[in-house]
Design a protein around this motif. Sequence first.
Motif, short mmCIF file in Angstrom:
data_model
loop_
_atom_site.label_atom_id
_atom_site.label_comp_id
_atom_site.label_asym_id
_atom_site.label_seq_id
_atom_site.Cartn_x
_atom_site.Cartn_y
_atom_site.Cartn_z
N ASN A 125 10.22 -11.44 95.46
CA ASN A 125 10.61 -12.63 96.20
C ASN A 125 9.46 -13.16 97.04
N VAL A 126 8.58 -12.26 97.48
CA VAL A 126 7.46 -12.64 98.36
C VAL A 126 6.18 -12.82 97.56
N PHE A 127 5.94 -11.94 96.59
CA PHE A 127 4.70 -11.96 95.80
C PHE A 127 5.03 -11.99 94.30
N PRO A 128 5.67 -13.02 93.80
CA PRO A 128 6.09 -13.01 92.39
C PRO A 128 4.94 -12.83 91.42
N GLU A 129 3.77 -13.40 91.73
CA GLU A 129 2.65 -13.31 90.80
C GLU A 129 2.19 -11.87 90.62
N LEU A 130 2.31 -11.03 91.63
CA LEU A 130 1.90 -9.63 91.53
C LEU A 130 2.75 -8.88 90.51
N TYR A 131 4.06 -9.09 90.58
CA TYR A 131 4.96 -8.34 89.71
C TYR A 131 4.90 -8.85 88.27
N VAL A 132 4.70 -10.14 88.11
CA VAL A 132 4.51 -10.69 86.76
C VAL A 132 3.23 -10.14 86.15
N ALA A 133 2.16 -10.10 86.95
CA ALA A 133 0.88 -9.60 86.45
C ALA A 133 0.98 -8.12 86.08
N LEU A 134 1.70 -7.34 86.88
CA LEU A 134 1.87 -5.92 86.58
C LEU A 134 2.63 -5.73 85.28
N HIS A 135 3.69 -6.51 85.10
CA HIS A 135 4.49 -6.40 83.88
C HIS A 135 3.63 -6.72 82.66
N GLY A 181 8.17 -19.61 105.23
CA GLY A 181 8.92 -20.87 105.20
C GLY A 181 9.84 -21.02 104.01
N VAL A 182 10.17 -19.90 103.34
CA VAL A 182 11.02 -19.96 102.16
C VAL A 182 12.49 -20.03 102.53
N CYS A 183 12.91 -19.21 103.49
CA CYS A 183 14.32 -19.18 103.90
C CYS A 183 14.43 -18.58 105.29
N ASP A 184 15.60 -18.68 105.85
CA ASP A 184 15.88 -18.08 107.15
C ASP A 184 16.03 -16.57 106.99
#
Length: 213
Positions: A125-135, A181-184
């Motif tokens: 949710n915070v670092f989506p690019e990291l988890y996509v890259a790992l996959h 700034g994504v959500c409360d």
Amino acid sequence: MNLARHSAESGADALVAAPPYYLPEGQPELVEYIRHLLPELPLPFFLYNMPSLTKVSFEVETVRALMDDPKIHGIKDSSGNMTYFHRLCGLARGRTDWSILMGPEELLLDAVLAGGHGGVNGGANVFPELYVALHRAAAGDLVRARALHGMVMEVSTQLYQVGRHSSAIIKGIKCALSIEGVCDDFMAEPFHRFRDQERRRVERVLPGLKEQI
């Protein structure tokens, strides 16, 4: 059912549900519960194995029995038991449209190497690019995959251990999303957002994590 319908109307692709908690049900009761639930659902369904919170696990033979239903599309496993996960991957070879997903992101690399299809990971949710890259790296570039796994572990260490209670993982994620700034970061009782001291700590570690990633 109201939440399931709301999810469908809001554009969700699938639903997920864990076993009912409080009084542990037997495996035959669990199978019956899922089979009674499925006809009422407007979307494809994923099993959610989270025995540490529900006190009940979807045993391997129970998953095998439920795989016969075409409305069930996979399982998210948050047990942290890699032997169990390997057995789920073995089951999935008999149904190629099934997805086997890992919950704890600290085990995401292990899960993909074991034959899993990915994860449902809080840090994404915070670092989506990291988890996509790992996959993606796990499919063939193990050197890079291990380096990315190290970054995931750093997220786990720096972000999820700010608080003192088991809720610290969710609080850390929501606090970081609030800062971005994504959500409360409001949380329903009995939980509450990080107080000023913890929030300042997240504000300090977040830039460093973003630089690494």
